[in-house]
Scaffold this motif. Structure first.
Motif, PDB file in Angstrom:
ATOM      1  N   LEU A  36       0.824  -1.197   0.000  1.00 20.74           N
ATOM      2  CA  LEU A  36       0.000   0.000   0.000  1.00 20.74           C
ATOM      3  C   LEU A  36       0.864   1.255   0.000  1.00 20.74           C
ATOM      4  O   LEU A  36       0.603   2.211  -0.751  1.00 20.74           O
ATOM      5  CB  LEU A  36      -0.934   0.007   1.213  1.00 20.74           C
ATOM      6  CG  LEU A  36      -1.793   1.252   1.395  1.00 20.74           C
ATOM      7  CD1 LEU A  36      -2.805   1.376   0.271  1.00 20.74           C
ATOM      8  CD2 LEU A  36      -2.467   1.249   2.748  1.00 20.74           C
ATOM      9  N   GLU A  37       1.922   1.280   0.800  1.00 19.63           N
ATOM     10  CA  GLU A  37       2.831   2.427   0.839  1.00 19.63           C
ATOM     11  C   GLU A  37       3.497   2.637  -0.520  1.00 19.63           C
ATOM     12  O   GLU A  37       3.624   3.765  -0.999  1.00 19.63           O
ATOM     13  CB  GLU A  37       3.876   2.241   1.935  1.00 19.63           C
ATOM     14  CG  GLU A  37       3.320   2.371   3.334  1.00 19.63           C
ATOM     15  CD  GLU A  37       4.327   2.008   4.404  1.00 19.63           C
ATOM     16  OE1 GLU A  37       5.453   1.566   4.060  1.00 19.63           O
ATOM     17  OE2 GLU A  37       3.991   2.156   5.590  1.00 19.63           O
ATOM     18  N   GLN A  38       3.908   1.512  -1.147  1.00 18.54           N
ATOM     19  CA  GLN A  38       4.534   1.600  -2.467  1.00 18.54           C
ATOM     20  C   GLN A  38       3.538   2.153  -3.494  1.00 18.54           C
ATOM     21  O   GLN A  38       3.887   3.022  -4.301  1.00 18.54           O
ATOM     22  CB  GLN A  38       5.042   0.223  -2.899  1.00 18.54           C
ATOM     23  CG  GLN A  38       5.706   0.215  -4.260  1.00 18.54           C
ATOM     24  CD  GLN A  38       6.083  -1.192  -4.700  1.00 18.54           C
ATOM     25  OE1 GLN A  38       5.801  -2.160  -4.011  1.00 18.54           O
ATOM     26  NE2 GLN A  38       6.714  -1.287  -5.848  1.00 18.54           N
ATOM     27  N   GLU A  42       3.708   5.625  -5.787  1.00 16.78           N
ATOM     28  CA  GLU A  42       3.525   5.634  -7.235  1.00 16.78           C
ATOM     29  C   GLU A  42       2.384   6.572  -7.637  1.00 16.78           C
ATOM     30  O   GLU A  42       2.472   7.275  -8.640  1.00 16.78           O
ATOM     31  CB  GLU A  42       3.263   4.217  -7.740  1.00 16.78           C
ATOM     32  CG  GLU A  42       4.473   3.310  -7.695  1.00 16.78           C
ATOM     33  CD  GLU A  42       4.171   1.891  -8.126  1.00 16.78           C
ATOM     34  OE1 GLU A  42       3.036   1.606  -8.571  1.00 16.78           O
ATOM     35  OE2 GLU A  42       5.079   1.046  -8.001  1.00 16.78           O
ATOM     36  N   LYS A  43       1.316   6.590  -6.839  1.00 11.83           N
ATOM     37  CA  LYS A  43       0.192   7.482  -7.117  1.00 11.83           C
ATOM     38  C   LYS A  43       0.633   8.942  -7.029  1.00 11.83           C
ATOM     39  O   LYS A  43       0.269   9.760  -7.878  1.00 11.83           O
ATOM     40  CB  LYS A  43      -0.937   7.214  -6.125  1.00 11.83           C
ATOM     41  CG  LYS A  43      -2.144   8.096  -6.314  1.00 11.83           C
ATOM     42  CD  LYS A  43      -3.198   7.800  -5.261  1.00 11.83           C
ATOM     43  CE  LYS A  43      -4.348   8.779  -5.357  1.00 11.83           C
ATOM     44  NZ  LYS A  43      -5.305   8.608  -4.275  1.00 11.83           N
ATOM     45  N   ALA A  44       1.438   9.262  -6.010  1.00 12.82           N
ATOM     46  CA  ALA A  44       1.938  10.630  -5.864  1.00 12.82           C
ATOM     47  C   ALA A  44       2.824  11.007  -7.048  1.00 12.82           C
ATOM     48  O   ALA A  44       2.753  12.130  -7.557  1.00 12.82           O
ATOM     49  CB  ALA A  44       2.697  10.776  -4.554  1.00 12.82           C
ATOM     50  N   GLU A  45       3.664  10.073  -7.505  1.00  5.23           N
ATOM     51  CA  GLU A  45       4.521  10.331  -8.667  1.00  5.23           C
ATOM     52  C   GLU A  45       3.680  10.569  -9.910  1.00  5.23           C
ATOM     53  O   GLU A  45       3.965  11.484 -10.695  1.00  5.23           O
ATOM     54  CB  GLU A  45       5.480   9.167  -8.891  1.00  5.23           C
ATOM     55  CG  GLU A  45       6.593   9.074  -7.882  1.00  5.23           C
ATOM     56  CD  GLU A  45       7.489   7.860  -8.100  1.00  5.23           C
ATOM     57  OE1 GLU A  45       7.370   7.192  -9.149  1.00  5.23           O
ATOM     58  OE2 GLU A  45       8.311   7.585  -7.211  1.00  5.23           O
ATOM     59  N   SER A  50       1.501  14.168 -13.926  1.00  2.00           N
ATOM     60  CA  SER A  50       0.355  14.735 -14.640  1.00  2.00           C
ATOM     61  C   SER A  50       0.292  16.248 -14.430  1.00  2.00           C
ATOM     62  O   SER A  50      -0.072  16.985 -15.347  1.00  2.00           O
ATOM     63  CB  SER A  50      -0.944  14.070 -14.189  1.00  2.00           C
ATOM     64  OG  SER A  50      -1.197  14.336 -12.835  1.00  2.00           O
ATOM     65  N   ASN A  51       0.673  16.727 -13.249  1.00  2.00           N
ATOM     66  CA  ASN A  51       0.724  18.176 -13.016  1.00  2.00           C
ATOM     67  C   ASN A  51       1.789  18.822 -13.896  1.00  2.00           C
ATOM     68  O   ASN A  51       1.582  19.903 -14.446  1.00  2.00           O
ATOM     69  CB  ASN A  51       1.002  18.487 -11.542  1.00  2.00           C
ATOM     70  CG  ASN A  51      -0.184  18.168 -10.654  1.00  2.00           C
ATOM     71  OD1 ASN A  51      -1.306  18.070 -11.132  1.00  2.00           O
ATOM     72  ND2 ASN A  51       0.068  18.003  -9.368  1.00  2.00           N
ATOM     73  N   ARG A  52       2.940  18.154 -14.036  1.00  2.00           N
ATOM     74  CA  ARG A  52       3.993  18.682 -14.910  1.00  2.00           C
ATOM     75  C   ARG A  52       3.531  18.705 -16.357  1.00  2.00           C
ATOM     76  O   ARG A  52       3.810  19.656 -17.088  1.00  2.00           O
ATOM     77  CB  ARG A  52       5.267  17.850 -14.781  1.00  2.00           C
ATOM     78  CG  ARG A  52       6.080  18.223 -13.568  1.00  2.00           C
ATOM     79  CD  ARG A  52       7.444  17.578 -13.622  1.00  2.00           C
ATOM     80  NE  ARG A  52       7.511  16.673 -12.480  1.00  2.00           N
ATOM     81  CZ  ARG A  52       8.176  15.543 -12.431  1.00  2.00           C
ATOM     82  NH1 ARG A  52       8.858  15.137 -13.466  1.00  2.00           N
ATOM     83  NH2 ARG A  52       8.178  14.798 -11.359  1.00  2.00           N
TER      84      ARG A  52
END
Length: 173
Positions: A36-38, A42-45, A50-52
């Motif tokens: 879950l942490e991994q 990955e979701k944050a990345e 997507s923001n970039r």
């Protein structure tokens, strides 16, 4: 069996039960938590990427709008852009394009460059303003310039020609 043996047997069964519980449930829970942490990392990345991408799309739109405002197309050649800039200057000032010759490819300090020879006619102040304008545009470096005073014998008037060489880097060797 006495109480001592029953307590020891109970302790052994309890320890074996705890080991069995660990391998059947707790280890899977710990593994799920690390997974879950991994996945959250990955979701944050993905969100940051997507923001970039959105930022780069907005930047591309703003650059395209600036280029369209300046009437510059990616397909335009350097010479076309140069002539548009010269004509823009020529509208406001009393200068006349005498000649635009074909570019000459040379090596300057080990770098391949194109030299664009230009000849412009006008009065001295307008020609100085033209030099300043060309330098401010940043299209190419002014490699050399020369003011030549000429005389039109039929009208008996003198005029000045600015011979100018613009240097555009092709590739570094």
């Amino acid at each position: 069996m006495n109480y001592k043996k029953k307590n020891i047997a109970l302790l052994i069964v309890f320890i074996l039960g705890m080991i069995l519980i660990y391998f059947l449930t707790i280890s899977k829970t710990i593994e799920s938590k690390s997974r879950l942490e991994q996945l959250e990392k990955e979701k944050a990345e993905v969100q940051s990427i997507s923001n970039r991408v959105l930022g780069l799309k907005k930047q591309a739109i703003s650059i395209d709008s600036i280029l369209s405002k300046e009437n510059i197309s990616i397909t335009n050649s350097f010479q076309q852009i140069l002539l548009k800039k010269i004509n823009t200057f020529r509208i406001d000032h009393a200068v006349e394009i005498i000649g635009v010759e074909n570019p000459v490819q040379v090596k300057d300090n080990g770098i391949k460059v194109l030299l664009y020879p230009l000849s412009v006619k006008g009065n001295f102040n307008d020609l100085l303003a033209f030099l300043n304008y060309m330098e401010a545009q940043g299209l190419a470096e002014i490699k050399n310039y020369e003011f030549v005073k000429k005389k039109n014998y039929s009208t008996r008037k003198e005029y000045i020609i600015l011979k100018l060489y613009l240097k555009k880097i092709i590739e570094e060797v």
